[in-house]
Design a protein around this motif. Structure first.
Motif, PDB file in Angstrom:
ATOM      1  N   LEU A   1       0.835  -1.206   0.000  1.00  0.00           N
ATOM      2  CA  LEU A   1       0.000   0.000   0.000  1.00  0.00           C
ATOM      3  C   LEU A   1       0.866   1.252   0.000  1.00  0.00           C
ATOM      4  CD1 LEU A   1      -2.828  -0.860   2.533  1.00  0.00           C
ATOM      5  CD2 LEU A   1      -3.128  -0.266   0.149  1.00  0.00           C
TER       6      LEU A   1
ATOM      7  N   LEU B   1       1.070   4.208  -2.734  1.00  0.00           N
ATOM      8  CA  LEU B   1       0.833   5.593  -2.311  1.00  0.00           C
ATOM      9  C   LEU B   1       1.972   6.479  -2.780  1.00  0.00           C
ATOM     10  CD1 LEU B   1      -1.034   7.404  -0.650  1.00  0.00           C
ATOM     11  CD2 LEU B   1       0.386   6.928   1.324  1.00  0.00           C
TER      12      LEU B   1
ATOM     13  N   THR C   1       2.910   9.909   3.286  1.00  0.00           N
ATOM     14  CA  THR C   1       2.533  10.409   4.600  1.00  0.00           C
ATOM     15  C   THR C   1       1.089  10.043   4.875  1.00  0.00           C
ATOM     16  OG1 THR C   1       1.892  12.419   5.743  1.00  0.00           O
ATOM     17  CG2 THR C   1       2.313  12.619   3.413  1.00  0.00           C
ATOM     18  N   LEU C   2       0.781   9.926   6.144  1.00  0.00           N
ATOM     19  CA  LEU C   2      -0.586   9.577   6.518  1.00  0.00           C
ATOM     20  C   LEU C   2      -1.407  10.820   6.809  1.00  0.00           C
ATOM     21  CD1 LEU C   2      -0.059   6.522   8.849  1.00  0.00           C
ATOM     22  CD2 LEU C   2      -0.961   6.553   6.549  1.00  0.00           C
TER      23      LEU C   2
ATOM     24  N   VAL D   1      -2.616  13.210   4.914  1.00  0.00           N
ATOM     25  CA  VAL D   1      -3.666  13.665   4.000  1.00  0.00           C
ATOM     26  C   VAL D   1      -4.998  13.191   4.562  1.00  0.00           C
ATOM     27  CG1 VAL D   1      -4.401  13.753   1.615  1.00  0.00           C
ATOM     28  CG2 VAL D   1      -2.043  13.193   2.166  1.00  0.00           C
ATOM     29  N   ASP D   2      -5.762  14.127   5.067  1.00  0.00           N
ATOM     30  CA  ASP D   2      -7.049  13.734   5.657  1.00  0.00           C
ATOM     31  C   ASP D   2      -8.155  14.550   5.012  1.00  0.00           C
ATOM     32  OD1 ASP D   2      -8.657  12.234   7.184  1.00  0.00           O
ATOM     33  OD2 ASP D   2      -8.560  13.555   8.925  1.00  0.00           O
ATOM     34  N   ALA D   3      -8.030  14.752   3.712  1.00  0.00           N
ATOM     35  CA  ALA D   3      -9.055  15.521   3.017  1.00  0.00           C
ATOM     36  C   ALA D   3     -10.297  14.659   2.863  1.00  0.00           C
ATOM     37  CB  ALA D   3      -8.542  15.960   1.658  1.00  0.00           C
TER      38      ALA D   3
ATOM     39  N   PRO E   1     -12.586  12.214   1.466  1.00  0.00           N
ATOM     40  CA  PRO E   1     -12.185  11.148   0.575  1.00  0.00           C
ATOM     41  C   PRO E   1     -13.158  10.887  -0.565  1.00  0.00           C
ATOM     42  CG  PRO E   1     -12.935  10.275   2.666  1.00  0.00           C
ATOM     43  CD  PRO E   1     -13.171  11.737   2.690  1.00  0.00           C
ATOM     44  N   ALA E   2     -14.427  11.308  -0.421  1.00  0.00           N
ATOM     45  CA  ALA E   2     -15.369  11.039  -1.492  1.00  0.00           C
ATOM     46  C   ALA E   2     -15.011  11.922  -2.678  1.00  0.00           C
ATOM     47  CB  ALA E   2     -16.782  11.330  -1.026  1.00  0.00           C
TER      48      ALA E   2
ATOM     49  N   SER F   1      -9.220   0.491  -0.977  1.00  0.00           N
ATOM     50  CA  SER F   1      -8.427   1.201  -1.986  1.00  0.00           C
ATOM     51  C   SER F   1      -8.551   0.543  -3.354  1.00  0.00           C
ATOM     52  CB  SER F   1      -6.968   1.241  -1.541  1.00  0.00           C
ATOM     53  OG  SER F   1      -6.500  -0.075  -1.351  1.00  0.00           O
TER      54      SER F   1
ATOM     55  N   GLU G   1      -6.138   9.243  -1.906  1.00  0.00           N
ATOM     56  CA  GLU G   1      -6.860   9.363  -0.625  1.00  0.00           C
ATOM     57  C   GLU G   1      -7.245   7.998  -0.091  1.00  0.00           C
ATOM     58  OE1 GLU G   1      -7.467  11.031  -3.578  1.00  0.00           O
ATOM     59  OE2 GLU G   1      -9.476  11.823  -3.239  1.00  0.00           O
TER      60      GLU G   1
ATOM     61  N   LEU H   1      -5.800   5.157  -0.758  1.00  0.00           N
ATOM     62  CA  LEU H   1      -4.599   4.412  -0.341  1.00  0.00           C
ATOM     63  C   LEU H   1      -4.193   4.857   1.061  1.00  0.00           C
ATOM     64  CD1 LEU H   1      -2.587   4.451  -3.658  1.00  0.00           C
ATOM     65  CD2 LEU H   1      -3.454   2.433  -2.497  1.00  0.00           C
ATOM     66  N   THR H   2      -4.244   6.173   1.299  1.00  0.00           N
ATOM     67  CA  THR H   2      -3.925   6.664   2.647  1.00  0.00           C
ATOM     68  C   THR H   2      -4.899   6.084   3.662  1.00  0.00           C
ATOM     69  OG1 THR H   2      -3.348   8.710   1.564  1.00  0.00           O
ATOM     70  CG2 THR H   2      -3.415   8.741   3.939  1.00  0.00           C
TER      71      THR H   2
ATOM     72  N   ALA I   1      -6.595   3.336   3.478  1.00  0.00           N
ATOM     73  CA  ALA I   1      -6.335   1.906   3.678  1.00  0.00           C
ATOM     74  C   ALA I   1      -5.117   1.693   4.563  1.00  0.00           C
ATOM     75  CB  ALA I   1      -6.139   1.226   2.328  1.00  0.00           C
TER      76      ALA I   1
ATOM     77  N   PRO J   1     -12.670   8.018   6.684  1.00  0.00           N
ATOM     78  CA  PRO J   1     -12.117   8.044   5.323  1.00  0.00           C
ATOM     79  C   PRO J   1     -12.214   6.684   4.622  1.00  0.00           C
ATOM     80  CG  PRO J   1     -10.366   8.254   6.951  1.00  0.00           C
ATOM     81  CD  PRO J   1     -11.649   8.376   7.691  1.00  0.00           C
TER      82      PRO J   1
ATOM     83  N   ALA K   1     -15.996   5.979   3.695  1.00  0.00           N
ATOM     84  CA  ALA K   1     -16.568   6.919   2.740  1.00  0.00           C
ATOM     85  C   ALA K   1     -15.830   6.873   1.409  1.00  0.00           C
ATOM     86  CB  ALA K   1     -16.530   8.328   3.318  1.00  0.00           C
ATOM     87  N   GLY K   2     -14.561   6.461   1.411  1.00  0.00           N
ATOM     88  CA  GLY K   2     -13.784   6.497   0.185  1.00  0.00           C
ATOM     89  C   GLY K   2     -13.917   5.265  -0.681  1.00  0.00           C
TER      90      GLY K   2
ATOM     91  N   GLU L   1     -20.714  17.581   4.393  1.00  0.00           N
ATOM     92  CA  GLU L   1     -21.183  18.113   3.119  1.00  0.00           C
ATOM     93  C   GLU L   1     -21.536  16.981   2.161  1.00  0.00           C
ATOM     94  OE1 GLU L   1     -20.937  21.425   2.093  1.00  0.00           O
ATOM     95  OE2 GLU L   1     -19.732  22.373   3.650  1.00  0.00           O
ATOM     96  N   ARG L   2     -20.944  15.824   2.367  1.00  0.00           N
ATOM     97  CA  ARG L   2     -21.112  14.734   1.411  1.00  0.00           C
ATOM     98  C   ARG L   2     -21.874  13.567   2.029  1.00  0.00           C
ATOM     99  NH1 ARG L   2     -18.130  15.460  -3.035  1.00  0.00           N
ATOM    100  NH2 ARG L   2     -16.577  17.099  -2.898  1.00  0.00           N
TER     101      ARG L   2
ATOM    102  N   LYS M   1     -21.774  10.307   1.493  1.00  0.00           N
ATOM    103  CA  LYS M   1     -21.096   9.087   1.939  1.00  0.00           C
ATOM    104  C   LYS M   1     -20.400   9.302   3.275  1.00  0.00           C
ATOM    105  CE  LYS M   1     -19.432   5.849  -0.661  1.00  0.00           C
ATOM    106  NZ  LYS M   1     -18.500   5.171  -1.562  1.00  0.00           N
ATOM    107  N   LEU M   2     -19.860  10.522   3.469  1.00  0.00           N
ATOM    108  CA  LEU M   2     -19.223  10.792   4.763  1.00  0.00           C
ATOM    109  C   LEU M   2     -20.274  10.843   5.871  1.00  0.00           C
ATOM    110  CD1 LEU M   2     -16.320  13.307   4.237  1.00  0.00           C
ATOM    111  CD2 LEU M   2     -16.257  11.204   5.548  1.00  0.00           C
TER     112      LEU M   2
ATOM    113  N   TYR N   1     -24.743   8.768  -6.337  1.00  0.00           N
ATOM    114  CA  TYR N   1     -23.454   9.303  -6.779  1.00  0.00           C
ATOM    115  C   TYR N   1     -23.217   8.996  -8.251  1.00  0.00           C
ATOM    116  CZ  TYR N   1     -18.453  10.195  -6.805  1.00  0.00           C
ATOM    117  OH  TYR N   1     -17.219  10.686  -7.096  1.00  0.00           O
TER     118      TYR N   1
ATOM    119  N   ASP O   1     -21.996  13.653  -4.715  1.00  0.00           N
ATOM    120  CA  ASP O   1     -22.889  13.287  -3.616  1.00  0.00           C
ATOM    121  C   ASP O   1     -22.934  14.400  -2.580  1.00  0.00           C
ATOM    122  OD1 ASP O   1     -20.391  12.932  -2.514  1.00  0.00           O
ATOM    123  OD2 ASP O   1     -20.913  11.099  -1.447  1.00  0.00           O
TER     124      ASP O   1
END
Lengths: 113, 591
Positions: free
Chosen positions: A85, A89, A97-98, A100-102, A104-105, B167, B173, B175-176, B178, B247, B250-251, B311-312, B314-315, B374, B380
């Protein structure tokens, strides 16, 4: 100090170092290494249990040893998956880096208010 | 050991081979699909499901006829030397629901993960079908395992099958997400493993039945119990150990989210139930049970409020899962019997498990519906959902029915679960958990109402659909939602503790009205985005100061959630919880 106690202390030390790294270190690769150290500590501890659990005059109880081998296989697979993984990445973002917490959808940028 | 060996599970019972079949079929599916590769995967997976569902049902029926657990001794060796597969009522129910949800997800995912002739085979469909079967096999192992080490292996199999599902699309996103998931889950499983080592060192066996007879409250056992509990909580994503869940859930692609949210978190939850009710019913004591439920209550409040601020879609559903996981843990203090000092199997456990299965079906339906929305709209965003109900009536209906059955109105499974838990709270005099449960119902209603209000809001310009929505996919989501809504009828059949009251009695109608109105009010106060006209009219009626104050509270909770989901904080919470559970369990003994 008897050998099992010594082994137990070393196991605890390894587990403690691994736990520290896993929790505190921000880099994923070091976290994976920390997990392996923590796992090794746990396996050494399992070995100590095997030594003390030998009730019926055997040199050691074979059951925990079988469990340790299973545990090592599991830890190996887990490490392989985490590293895979991490590599994906790195290929995708150029950094690993871990943080990134934006959100995800995926989708369009929010435009309407 | 000085204890007399209990003569239990000494033989394989009739129908025990069904247990082996239920493990062999999904695993054989995985191996065959992996070996055959490519397009064949899409044929092997439905075939496996067609075999697996009847097996799960057959296990439940055989068990009901036999009136006791089904047992299979691997190789004819009995515990402590051998490994036992054991199916009791809890396992049978969970296996049937798992099979139903997996099959519905299979139907739903056919259109998404398909390789039509002439197209080059991609990796995502191949991986998805194999991982879906692997999740199924791992879950069945969790439900059937008769000893704690097999449970550990099953738990790891479950994690290894679940993490790549997050993932599948290979975006950074996900991958992070996961990677966060796998690292935190591994931390949890190591805690569990150390706990099993301690137990083996103290008792020389890990068999659940043997352990339940031998267990004593010495320091090593208490340490083991608290380590194992917290490790499992990390895998279940109970607040505050939920950093990986939003994450990841929702991802993931919609069918994968449905499986992760509906089933995978239930796997580790099931092991907590096994541990507390079957292995060591007398060990945790009242204080630890209260602590567990307090975490659940915090999960309900934080999860629901943060869900309202999303806002979304799935989240929002992912945070709703967080809140619903909290709901599952409310049953522990209610099942505690102060006279015997043990956790008792009874109405509270039945209610808790019913809540788990109705959440499994409802949440899978909601994630599927969100996935359809979606795919059709291309986004979404909750604020952009106006007019969706007209364009996609069945998808919105599936989401709504799933949400309504989570709220706990008749005749849903959640209603019955809530009733059983409220009865248990009244019987044990723990009114504060009744308050939490009612508040939880209000919060659930608030985010469902918020989404439905947006989706039902009329719009002048018709919604443009990017792609037509296949009826079969909508039917899969809708059938799961209906399944959850109809679970309350279990009261008429297999559940002896429950009674279904007349849904049109004034009291029932009144309480349903209060829940809907209260939920709506909460949504207006705390929701980030209200439908436009409602925002103008109703907000003025409620008053800006109220909404501003509520918004400030919500922001505070959001910020707290953000801090708790940072890695070092989550790691520290994990350690603090290990110590807290150790102390509360020890206190419970000495009092």
């Amino acid at each position: 100090m008897s050998t099992p106690t010594l082994f137990g202390l070393f196991g605890a030390a390894a587990a403690g170092l691994g736990l520290y790294g896993l929790i505190v270190n921000p880099q994923p690769l070091r976290k994976i290494l920390g997990f392996n150290l923590l796992g090794s500590g746990a396996f050494v501890f399992f070995g100590v249990v095997a030594r003390r659990g030998a009730a019926a005059g055997f040199g050691a109880d074979p059951v925990p040893q079988a469990m340790v081998i299973t545990g090592i296989v599991v830890a190996f697979s887990a490490t392989a998956m985490a590293v895979a993984l991490l590599l994906r990445l790195f290929q995708a973002t150029g950094s690993a880096t871990l943080h990134v917490d934006a959100s995800p959808a995926a989708g369009e940028a929010t435009s309407d208010a | 050991m000085p204890h007399p060996a209990p003569v239990l599970d000494a033989v394989t019972t009739a129908g025990g081979f069904l247990l082996v079949l239920s493990l062999v079929v999904p695993v054989a599916g995985v191996l065959l699909a992996f070996a055959a590769g490519g397009r064949h995967v899409e044929r092997i997976a439905p075939l496996t499901m067609a075999l697996g569902l009847p097996i799960a049902v057959a296990i439940a029926l055989t068990m009901q006829q036999a009136g006791g657990p089904l047992v299979y001794l691997l190789g004819g060796w009995s515990a402590p030397l051998g490994v036992t597969l054991r199916a009791d009522g809890l396992s049978a129910v969970m296996m049937v629901i798992t099979a139903v949800v997996i099959c519905a997800v299979g139907v739903f995912a056919r259109a998404e993960f398909r390789t039509p002739d002439g197209l080059i085979e991609a990796r995502a469909p191949f991986a998805f079908w194999i991982l879906l079967l692997a999740v199924w096999g791992a879950l069945n192992t969790v439900f059937l395992a008769g000893d704690l080490f097999t449970l550990y292996v099953a738990l790891e199999l479950l994690t290894f099958a679940a993490v790549p599902l997050v993932s599948l699309d290979g975006r950074a996103e996900t991958l992070t997400a996961a990677l966060r998931y796998v690292l935190f889950a591994l931390l949890g499983s190591i805690l569990y493993l150390v706990g099993t080592a301690l137990l083996y060192g103290a008792y020389g066996t890990l068999d659940i039945v043997l352990l339940s007879h031998r267990i004593r409250a010495d320091p090593a056992t208490l340490a083991a119990a608290s380590l194992m509990t917290v490790g499992l909580l990390a895998k279940t994503a109970l607040f505050p150990l939920h950093l990986w869940l939003p994450p990841a859930h929702a991802g993931a692609p919609a069918p994968a989210s449905a499986v992760l949210s509906a089933l995978v978190v239930k796997g580790s939850f099931f092991i907590v139930v096994r541990l507390w009710f079957d292995v060591m019913p007398g060990l945790p004591g009242p204080a630890a049970a209260q602590l567990l439920a307090a975490l659940g209550a915090a999960a309900i409040v934080v999860g629901s409020v943060v869900a309202l601020r999303q806002e979304r879609l799935k989240l929002l559903i992912a945070y709703s899962t967080l809140a619903q996981i909290g709901y599952l843990f409310l049953m522990f203090p209610l099942a505690f019997d102060p006279i015997s000092g043990q956790l008792q199997r009874g109405g509270a456990l039945t209610g808790g498990m019913l809540q788990a299965i109705s959440h499994a079906t409802a949440k899978a339906a909601m994630f599927m519906a969100a996935g359809l929305i979606y795919a059709a709209l291309g986004h979404d965003r909750i604020a952009g959902l106006a007019g969706t109900a007209r364009a996609l009536p069945l998808s919105v209906l599936a989401f709504g029915l799933g949400g309504v059955s989570l709220m706990g109105v008749l005749p849903s499974g959640a209603y019955l679960a809530k009733k059983l838990l409220l009865d248990a709270a009244a019987a044990t005099g723990q009114w504060w958990w009744a308050v939490v449960m009612q508040a939880g119902g209000l919060f659930t209603t608030s985010y469902v109402v918020l989404v439905l209000a947006h989706a039902l809001w009329p719009t002048d310009d018709p919604v443009e659909l990017r792609a037509p929505v296949p009826r079969l996919r909508e039917a899969a989501a809708l059938s799961l939602a209906l399944c959850s809504l109809a679970l309350g009828f279990a009261a008429l059949g297999p559940l002896p503790h429950a009674t279904l009251s007349n849904p049109f009695a004034p009291g029932e109608l009144w309480s349903a009205l209060v829940v809907v109105l209260g939920g709506g009010l909460l949504a207006i106060c705390l929701g980030r985005r209200l439908p436009r006209v409602a925002a103008a009219g109703v907000v003025r009626a409620v008053g800006r100061p109220v909404r501003r104050a509520a918004g400030a509270v919500a922001e505070l909770l959001e910020r707290a959630d953000g801090v708790l989901r940072e890695w070092p904080v989550a790691g520290l919470s994990l350690l603090v919880l290990v110590i807290a559970f150790g102390i509360t369990m020890a206190l419970g003994r000495w009092r």
